[in-house]
Design a protein around this motif. Structure first.
Motif, PDB file in Angstrom:
ATOM      1  N   PRO A 304       8.225 -63.821 -28.911  1.00 44.76           N
ATOM      2  CA  PRO A 304       8.205 -62.755 -27.757  1.00 44.76           C
ATOM      3  C   PRO A 304       6.859 -62.837 -27.662  1.00 44.76           C
ATOM      4  O   PRO A 304       6.634 -61.562 -26.590  1.00 44.76           O
ATOM      5  CB  PRO A 304       9.057 -61.385 -27.367  1.00 44.76           C
ATOM      6  CG  PRO A 304       9.240 -60.583 -28.859  1.00 44.76           C
ATOM      7  CD  PRO A 304       9.142 -62.434 -29.842  1.00 44.76           C
ATOM      8  N   VAL A 305       5.895 -63.780 -27.101  1.00 47.33           N
ATOM      9  CA  VAL A 305       4.558 -63.483 -26.387  1.00 47.33           C
ATOM     10  C   VAL A 305       4.765 -63.346 -25.144  1.00 47.33           C
ATOM     11  O   VAL A 305       5.245 -64.155 -24.504  1.00 47.33           O
ATOM     12  CB  VAL A 305       4.141 -64.698 -27.503  1.00 47.33           C
ATOM     13  CG1 VAL A 305       3.959 -65.221 -28.506  1.00 47.33           C
ATOM     14  CG2 VAL A 305       4.371 -66.068 -27.033  1.00 47.33           C
ATOM     15  N   ASP A 306       3.390 -63.007 -24.675  1.00 42.63           N
ATOM     16  CA  ASP A 306       3.363 -62.254 -23.279  1.00 42.63           C
ATOM     17  C   ASP A 306       3.341 -63.797 -22.706  1.00 42.63           C
ATOM     18  O   ASP A 306       3.736 -64.276 -21.348  1.00 42.63           O
ATOM     19  CB  ASP A 306       2.156 -62.331 -22.798  1.00 42.63           C
ATOM     20  CG  ASP A 306       2.268 -60.737 -23.598  1.00 42.63           C
ATOM     21  OD1 ASP A 306       3.468 -60.362 -23.518  1.00 42.63           O
ATOM     22  OD2 ASP A 306       1.031 -60.037 -23.652  1.00 42.63           O
ATOM     23  N   CYS A 307       2.386 -64.544 -23.401  1.00 43.74           N
ATOM     24  CA  CYS A 307       2.981 -66.410 -21.751  1.00 43.74           C
ATOM     25  C   CYS A 307       4.128 -67.134 -22.389  1.00 43.74           C
ATOM     26  O   CYS A 307       3.764 -68.311 -21.111  1.00 43.74           O
ATOM     27  CB  CYS A 307       1.324 -66.984 -22.855  1.00 43.74           C
ATOM     28  SG  CYS A 307       1.403 -67.147 -24.741  1.00 43.74           S
ATOM     29  N   SER A 308       4.778 -66.516 -22.653  1.00 41.01           N
ATOM     30  CA  SER A 308       6.416 -67.725 -23.181  1.00 41.01           C
ATOM     31  C   SER A 308       7.136 -66.827 -21.643  1.00 41.01           C
ATOM     32  O   SER A 308       6.942 -65.739 -21.539  1.00 41.01           O
ATOM     33  CB  SER A 308       6.815 -67.565 -24.356  1.00 41.01           C
ATOM     34  OG  SER A 308       8.158 -68.519 -24.382  1.00 41.01           O
ATOM     35  N   PRO A 309       8.045 -67.969 -20.797  1.00 34.84           N
ATOM     36  CA  PRO A 309       8.033 -69.622 -20.777  1.00 34.84           C
ATOM     37  C   PRO A 309       6.716 -69.832 -20.489  1.00 34.84           C
ATOM     38  O   PRO A 309       6.339 -69.184 -18.953  1.00 34.84           O
ATOM     39  CB  PRO A 309       9.017 -69.633 -20.190  1.00 34.84           C
ATOM     40  CG  PRO A 309      10.282 -68.458 -19.531  1.00 34.84           C
ATOM     41  CD  PRO A 309       8.976 -67.295 -20.232  1.00 34.84           C
ATOM     42  N   CYS A 310       6.417 -71.045 -20.974  1.00 28.72           N
ATOM     43  CA  CYS A 310       5.277 -71.676 -20.334  1.00 28.72           C
ATOM     44  C   CYS A 310       5.112 -72.671 -19.388  1.00 28.72           C
ATOM     45  O   CYS A 310       4.876 -73.357 -18.287  1.00 28.72           O
ATOM     46  CB  CYS A 310       3.101 -71.634 -20.817  1.00 28.72           C
ATOM     47  SG  CYS A 310       4.498 -72.506 -21.740  1.00 28.72           S
ATOM     48  N   LEU A 311       6.084 -73.024 -20.245  1.00 31.05           N
ATOM     49  CA  LEU A 311       6.572 -74.746 -20.026  1.00 31.05           C
ATOM     50  C   LEU A 311       5.774 -75.936 -19.724  1.00 31.05           C
ATOM     51  O   LEU A 311       5.938 -76.906 -19.464  1.00 31.05           O
ATOM     52  CB  LEU A 311       7.586 -74.392 -18.081  1.00 31.05           C
ATOM     53  CG  LEU A 311       8.805 -73.260 -18.108  1.00 31.05           C
ATOM     54  CD1 LEU A 311       9.309 -73.841 -16.684  1.00 31.05           C
ATOM     55  CD2 LEU A 311       9.502 -74.126 -18.784  1.00 31.05           C
ATOM     56  N   TYR A 312       4.644 -75.870 -20.759  1.00 35.48           N
ATOM     57  CA  TYR A 312       3.671 -76.912 -20.623  1.00 35.48           C
ATOM     58  C   TYR A 312       4.308 -77.282 -21.835  1.00 35.48           C
ATOM     59  O   TYR A 312       4.831 -77.521 -22.424  1.00 35.48           O
ATOM     60  CB  TYR A 312       2.687 -75.736 -20.808  1.00 35.48           C
ATOM     61  CG  TYR A 312       1.513 -75.353 -19.902  1.00 35.48           C
ATOM     62  CD1 TYR A 312       1.958 -74.943 -19.127  1.00 35.48           C
ATOM     63  CD2 TYR A 312       0.674 -74.292 -20.581  1.00 35.48           C
ATOM     64  CE1 TYR A 312       0.225 -74.456 -17.810  1.00 35.48           C
ATOM     65  CE2 TYR A 312       0.182 -72.982 -20.035  1.00 35.48           C
ATOM     66  CZ  TYR A 312       0.218 -73.425 -18.976  1.00 35.48           C
ATOM     67  OH  TYR A 312      -0.558 -72.865 -18.083  1.00 35.48           O
ATOM     68  N   ARG A 313       3.893 -78.943 -22.094  1.00 35.21           N
ATOM     69  CA  ARG A 313       4.054 -79.326 -22.762  1.00 35.21           C
ATOM     70  C   ARG A 313       3.005 -79.588 -24.065  1.00 35.21           C
ATOM     71  O   ARG A 313       3.450 -80.201 -24.662  1.00 35.21           O
ATOM     72  CB  ARG A 313       3.759 -81.390 -22.011  1.00 35.21           C
ATOM     73  CG  ARG A 313       5.081 -81.565 -21.204  1.00 35.21           C
ATOM     74  CD  ARG A 313       5.017 -82.845 -20.342  1.00 35.21           C
ATOM     75  NE  ARG A 313       6.261 -83.305 -19.656  1.00 35.21           N
ATOM     76  CZ  ARG A 313       6.625 -83.823 -18.760  1.00 35.21           C
ATOM     77  NH1 ARG A 313       5.552 -85.372 -19.025  1.00 35.21           N
ATOM     78  NH2 ARG A 313       7.766 -84.235 -18.629  1.00 35.21           N
ATOM     79  N   ASP A 314       1.690 -79.046 -23.327  1.00 29.53           N
ATOM     80  CA  ASP A 314       0.632 -78.654 -24.856  1.00 29.53           C
ATOM     81  C   ASP A 314       0.284 -78.015 -24.542  1.00 29.53           C
ATOM     82  O   ASP A 314      -0.007 -77.001 -22.937  1.00 29.53           O
ATOM     83  CB  ASP A 314      -0.494 -79.861 -24.515  1.00 29.53           C
ATOM     84  CG  ASP A 314      -0.044 -81.478 -24.626  1.00 29.53           C
ATOM     85  OD1 ASP A 314       0.403 -82.248 -26.226  1.00 29.53           O
ATOM     86  OD2 ASP A 314       0.164 -82.228 -23.751  1.00 29.53           O
ATOM     87  N   CYS A 315       0.217 -76.753 -25.469  1.00 31.04           N
ATOM     88  CA  CYS A 315      -0.698 -75.640 -25.495  1.00 31.04           C
ATOM     89  C   CYS A 315      -1.766 -76.299 -25.144  1.00 31.04           C
ATOM     90  O   CYS A 315      -2.539 -75.849 -26.379  1.00 31.04           O
ATOM     91  CB  CYS A 315      -0.042 -75.285 -27.114  1.00 31.04           C
ATOM     92  SG  CYS A 315      -0.695 -73.480 -27.016  1.00 31.04           S
ATOM     93  N   PRO A 316      -2.418 -74.303 -23.952  1.00 35.47           N
ATOM     94  CA  PRO A 316      -3.747 -74.888 -24.075  1.00 35.47           C
ATOM     95  C   PRO A 316      -4.446 -73.589 -25.001  1.00 35.47           C
ATOM     96  O   PRO A 316      -5.499 -73.547 -25.176  1.00 35.47           O
ATOM     97  CB  PRO A 316      -3.596 -74.127 -22.210  1.00 35.47           C
ATOM     98  CG  PRO A 316      -2.104 -73.992 -22.549  1.00 35.47           C
ATOM     99  CD  PRO A 316      -1.229 -73.680 -23.728  1.00 35.47           C
ATOM    100  N   ILE A 317      -3.274 -72.886 -25.562  1.00 36.59           N
ATOM    101  CA  ILE A 317      -4.247 -71.683 -26.474  1.00 36.59           C
ATOM    102  C   ILE A 317      -3.926 -71.510 -27.703  1.00 36.59           C
ATOM    103  O   ILE A 317      -4.242 -73.265 -28.798  1.00 36.59           O
ATOM    104  CB  ILE A 317      -3.679 -69.868 -25.679  1.00 36.59           C
ATOM    105  CG1 ILE A 317      -2.506 -69.845 -26.069  1.00 36.59           C
ATOM    106  CG2 ILE A 317      -4.937 -70.134 -24.593  1.00 36.59           C
ATOM    107  CD1 ILE A 317      -1.682 -68.854 -25.384  1.00 36.59           C
ATOM    108  N   ASP A 318      -3.593 -71.328 -28.631  1.00 38.94           N
ATOM    109  CA  ASP A 318      -3.129 -71.111 -29.972  1.00 38.94           C
ATOM    110  C   ASP A 318      -1.614 -71.761 -30.725  1.00 38.94           C
ATOM    111  O   ASP A 318      -1.575 -71.355 -32.111  1.00 38.94           O
ATOM    112  CB  ASP A 318      -3.976 -70.220 -30.750  1.00 38.94           C
ATOM    113  CG  ASP A 318      -2.411 -68.774 -30.498  1.00 38.94           C
ATOM    114  OD1 ASP A 318      -2.183 -69.013 -29.344  1.00 38.94           O
ATOM    115  OD2 ASP A 318      -3.711 -67.623 -30.946  1.00 38.94           O
ATOM    116  N   HIS A 319      -0.508 -72.302 -29.665  1.00 35.84           N
ATOM    117  CA  HIS A 319       0.978 -72.446 -29.831  1.00 35.84           C
ATOM    118  C   HIS A 319       0.938 -71.326 -30.518  1.00 35.84           C
ATOM    119  O   HIS A 319       1.644 -71.862 -31.972  1.00 35.84           O
ATOM    120  CB  HIS A 319       0.617 -73.750 -30.928  1.00 35.84           C
ATOM    121  CG  HIS A 319       1.757 -74.356 -30.908  1.00 35.84           C
ATOM    122  ND1 HIS A 319       2.288 -75.439 -31.099  1.00 35.84           N
ATOM    123  CD2 HIS A 319       2.808 -74.909 -29.490  1.00 35.84           C
ATOM    124  CE1 HIS A 319       3.771 -76.015 -31.235  1.00 35.84           C
ATOM    125  NE2 HIS A 319       4.057 -75.139 -30.010  1.00 35.84           N
TER     126      HIS A 319
END
Ligand code: SF4
Length: 340
Positions: A304-319
């Motif tokens: 449960p990370v703060d940035c999820s759900p982001c719905l990005y196709r590529d992670c802009p940070i460290d996945h």
């Protein structure tokens, strides 16, 4: 009286599974009608595994029905069937334009993409994010149209020919008949949804050793690299490679043989859930509440990370949503599912 209904089906496997509950509601309220699915070729076999449709018509706007002449050919094909009513499950403008061009008198669907002018009954869509499982997005369409609702039933059955074809493929790859651990390391159009292939191999091998079985690797034709990476982490005698070798019906047959299935958020995840295959799905950037596997024998593993759900196709940070999901957690969930 409505004698003949065309359901314009979703384009993708996952959406097709998630809309089954709404399609069953249409069948329930029109038990004597002829109900036909207008479907993409790669989804067609799915409808052989459910109890809704009398027939299917193919529509392939990126293949045989490409361009204006293909569009008109498809509209003519539909017109010849003389439907009374069409219900649109996809939200695209083109879907409404097609059934309008085909001359179907009643045309019902969500009023999205400025296509309301083509519809005779319009339902305003719920705002996104939807916050509930997508099965309800389709059911709300049916409720908005005034049809009776039923408890969502998203189940599918592999037909006997599908099961036979699946077994034949497995045997050709060296299946010895014991428990099978399925792995699907791919996900359409998203690198962010992928859990590491080395971790899939690690969990699959541990499960195969515990169950004294084999691992079968599954995937679409474009997922060869991911499949080979999983294979590289497994001893030869334990692995069966079916990536790129199954039609949808054969895939349903193979999935039905599995003791347990490990997968990312993907079309095969929804298929496995519908077939009641014990399934562990690793989720990261997508919302498990909206598109998780709809099954009592499926489990979601996520961080449960703060940035999820982001719905990005590529992670802009460290996945981190995927990196922090350990093989131990996936193995424990899978083993608990198999044991129960
Ligand atoms: S931004 Fe967060 S949720 Fe999205 S892919 Fe990256 S780590 Fe995952």
């Amino acid at each position: 009286m409505t004698d003949s209904i065309l359901i314009f089906a979703p384009s993708w496997i996952g959406d097709s599974v998630m809309s089954l509950g709404a399609m069953r509601a249409v069948r329930k309220t029109h038990s004597n009608a002829r109900i036909v699915a207008l479907t993409r070729p790669w989804v067609q076999e799915l409808y052989a595994g459910c109890d809704v449709f009398d027939d299917t018509i193919l529509y392939d706007p990126h293949g045989a029905d490409r361009g204006i002449s293909g569009f008109l050919r498809a509209a003519r094909r539909v017109r010849l069937e003389d439907f009374d009513l069409s219900i649109l499950f996809p939200n695209a403008f083109r879907a409404a334009f097609l059934i309008h061009t085909a001359g179907i008198p009643e045309r019902w669907g969500y009023a999205t993409e400025k296509r309301g002018v083509f519809l005779t009954k319009r339902v305003p869509p719920a705002p996104r994010p939807f916050g509930r499982h997508q099965a309800h997005f389709y059911l709300d369409l049916i409720g908005g149209l005034g049809l009776d609702l039923v408890e969502p039933d998203l189940s599918l059955q592999a037909t006997e020919p599908m099961r036979r074809a699946g077994r034949t493929l497995l045997e050709r790859e060296g299946y010895k008949g014991g428990p099978l651990v399925g792995v699907h390391p791919g996900a359409t159009n998203s690198r962010a949804k992928l859990w590491q292939t080395s971790r899939y191999a690690e969990v699959a091998l541990k499960l195969a050793e515990t169950l004294d079985g084999q691992v079968v690797i599954l995937g679409g034709i474009t997922e060869g690299v991911l499949a080979e990476e999983v294979r590289a982490g497994l001893p030869k005698e334990r692995v069966l490679m079916l990536q790129g070798k199954t039609s949808l019906g054969e895939l349903m047959g193979v999935l039905s043989e599995l003791a347990v299935f490990l997968t990312n958020d993907s079309g095969p995840m929804h298929l496995a859930a519908a077939l009641a295959v014990p399934t562990v799905a690793v989720f990261g950037p997508t919302d498990f509440r909206e598109t998780g596997p709809y099954s009592s024998v499926a489990r979601v593993v996520r961080e449960p990370v703060d940035c999820s759900p982001c719905l990005y196709r590529d992670c802009p940070i460290d996945h981190r949503c995927m990196e922090r999901v350990t093989p131990e957690r996936v193995y424990d969930e899978a083993l608990a599912l198999v044991s129960s």
